[in-house]
Design a protein around this motif. Structure first.
Motif, PDB file in Angstrom:
ATOM      1  N   ALA A  87     -10.499   8.322   2.191  1.00 49.50           N
ATOM      2  CA  ALA A  87     -11.605   8.178   3.149  1.00 49.50           C
ATOM      3  C   ALA A  87     -11.168   8.576   4.548  1.00 49.50           C
ATOM      4  O   ALA A  87     -11.971   9.109   5.330  1.00 49.50           O
ATOM      5  CB  ALA A  87     -12.135   6.749   3.134  1.00 49.50           C
ATOM      6  N   GLU A  88      -9.907   8.339   4.870  1.00 45.65           N
ATOM      7  CA  GLU A  88      -9.400   8.695   6.197  1.00 45.65           C
ATOM      8  C   GLU A  88      -9.351  10.206   6.423  1.00 45.65           C
ATOM      9  O   GLU A  88      -9.204  10.656   7.553  1.00 45.65           O
ATOM     10  CB  GLU A  88      -8.007   8.095   6.409  1.00 45.65           C
ATOM     11  CG  GLU A  88      -8.015   6.593   6.550  1.00 45.65           C
ATOM     12  CD  GLU A  88      -8.738   6.117   7.811  1.00 45.65           C
ATOM     13  OE1 GLU A  88      -8.609   6.768   8.859  1.00 45.65           O
ATOM     14  OE2 GLU A  88      -9.437   5.101   7.721  1.00 45.65           O
ATOM     15  N   LEU A  96     -16.875   3.316   1.062  1.00 47.72           N
ATOM     16  CA  LEU A  96     -16.025   3.989   2.036  1.00 47.72           C
ATOM     17  C   LEU A  96     -16.694   5.260   2.541  1.00 47.72           C
ATOM     18  O   LEU A  96     -16.456   5.697   3.655  1.00 47.72           O
ATOM     19  CB  LEU A  96     -14.664   4.296   1.417  1.00 47.72           C
ATOM     20  CG  LEU A  96     -13.860   3.046   1.043  1.00 47.72           C
ATOM     21  CD1 LEU A  96     -12.675   3.412   0.172  1.00 47.72           C
ATOM     22  CD2 LEU A  96     -13.418   2.308   2.295  1.00 47.72           C
ATOM     23  N   ARG A 101     -18.527   9.052   6.519  1.00 41.33           N
ATOM     24  CA  ARG A 101     -17.720   7.833   6.434  1.00 41.33           C
ATOM     25  C   ARG A 101     -18.579   6.638   6.770  1.00 41.33           C
ATOM     26  O   ARG A 101     -19.322   6.641   7.753  1.00 41.33           O
ATOM     27  CB  ARG A 101     -16.532   7.902   7.388  1.00 41.33           C
ATOM     28  CG  ARG A 101     -15.357   8.566   6.747  1.00 41.33           C
ATOM     29  CD  ARG A 101     -14.131   8.665   7.572  1.00 41.33           C
ATOM     30  NE  ARG A 101     -13.714   7.437   8.224  1.00 41.33           N
ATOM     31  CZ  ARG A 101     -12.720   7.385   9.088  1.00 41.33           C
ATOM     32  NH1 ARG A 101     -12.055   8.480   9.404  1.00 41.33           N
ATOM     33  NH2 ARG A 101     -12.377   6.253   9.643  1.00 41.33           N
ATOM     34  N   ARG A 116      -8.966   4.350   0.172  1.00 48.44           N
ATOM     35  CA  ARG A 116      -8.908   4.184   1.636  1.00 48.44           C
ATOM     36  C   ARG A 116      -8.134   5.332   2.276  1.00 48.44           C
ATOM     37  O   ARG A 116      -8.516   5.837   3.329  1.00 48.44           O
ATOM     38  CB  ARG A 116      -8.299   2.829   2.004  1.00 48.44           C
ATOM     39  CG  ARG A 116      -9.271   1.679   1.822  1.00 48.44           C
ATOM     40  CD  ARG A 116      -8.800   0.400   2.497  1.00 48.44           C
ATOM     41  NE  ARG A 116      -7.583  -0.120   1.904  1.00 48.44           N
ATOM     42  CZ  ARG A 116      -7.539  -1.033   0.946  1.00 48.44           C
ATOM     43  NH1 ARG A 116      -8.656  -1.545   0.473  1.00 48.44           N
ATOM     44  NH2 ARG A 116      -6.387  -1.451   0.471  1.00 48.44           N
ATOM     45  N   LEU A 172      -8.369   1.162  -4.760  1.00 50.77           N
ATOM     46  CA  LEU A 172      -8.866   1.003  -3.387  1.00 50.77           C
ATOM     47  C   LEU A 172      -7.856   1.487  -2.353  1.00 50.77           C
ATOM     48  O   LEU A 172      -8.238   2.035  -1.324  1.00 50.77           O
ATOM     49  CB  LEU A 172      -9.247  -0.454  -3.117  1.00 50.77           C
ATOM     50  CG  LEU A 172     -10.595  -0.876  -3.669  1.00 50.77           C
ATOM     51  CD1 LEU A 172     -10.790  -2.387  -3.517  1.00 50.77           C
ATOM     52  CD2 LEU A 172     -11.724  -0.134  -2.977  1.00 50.77           C
ATOM     53  N   GLU A 232       0.833  -1.209   0.000  1.00 52.71           N
ATOM     54  CA  GLU A 232       0.000   0.000   0.000  1.00 52.71           C
ATOM     55  C   GLU A 232       0.864   1.255   0.000  1.00 52.71           C
ATOM     56  O   GLU A 232       0.562   2.219  -0.711  1.00 52.71           O
ATOM     57  CB  GLU A 232      -0.969  -0.021   1.174  1.00 52.71           C
ATOM     58  CG  GLU A 232      -2.039  -1.080   1.008  1.00 52.71           C
ATOM     59  CD  GLU A 232      -3.112  -1.042   2.064  1.00 52.71           C
ATOM     60  OE1 GLU A 232      -3.139  -0.088   2.878  1.00 52.71           O
ATOM     61  OE2 GLU A 232      -3.941  -1.963   2.081  1.00 52.71           O
TER      62      GLU A 232
END
Length: 108
Positions: free
Chosen positions: A47-48, A84, A94, A44, A40, A16
């Motif tokens: 989304a954080e 997400l 979220r 991710r 993805l 990642e």
């Protein structure tokens, strides 16, 4: 023993970090990855950026995403499609942090 031509696994923190380094070398997304597994990883990360339990207007989501890439509409759609972020009546949050608005009573 790994078979000839085997590639590294497409999971784990090292992979990642490699993907984020490749697609976001200076903190901005150069391009939205076409491969779902790579996309993805980026999604991710994005989304954080959104606080748990906070609701965002579409304009606020756009403002956050625009800091990373100009195609905010695609990023929003990918975030929702990947579950997400969730969306209802122009409000985003979220996933997993707030009950779905249709399931919440009128008094919240």
């Amino acid at each position: 023993m790994s078979p000839a031509g085997a590639t590294r696994p497409r999971e784990g923190p090292e992979w990642e970090a490699e993907i984020l380094g490749r697609f976001m070398p200076r903190g901005r997304l150069l391009q939205i990855p076409a491969a779902e597994s790579r996309r993805l990883v980026v999604l991710r990360f994005l989304a954080e950026l959104f606080q748990p339990s906070r609701r965002y207007t579409e304009a606020e989501v756009n403002e956050v995403l625009r800091q990373y890439h100009p195609d905010v509409a695609s990023l929003r759609r990918f975030l929702v499609d990947a579950e997400l972020l969730q969306r209802h009546d122009g409000i985003y949050w979220r996933t997993g942090t707030i009950p779905h608005p249709l399931l919440v009573g009128a008094d919240g």
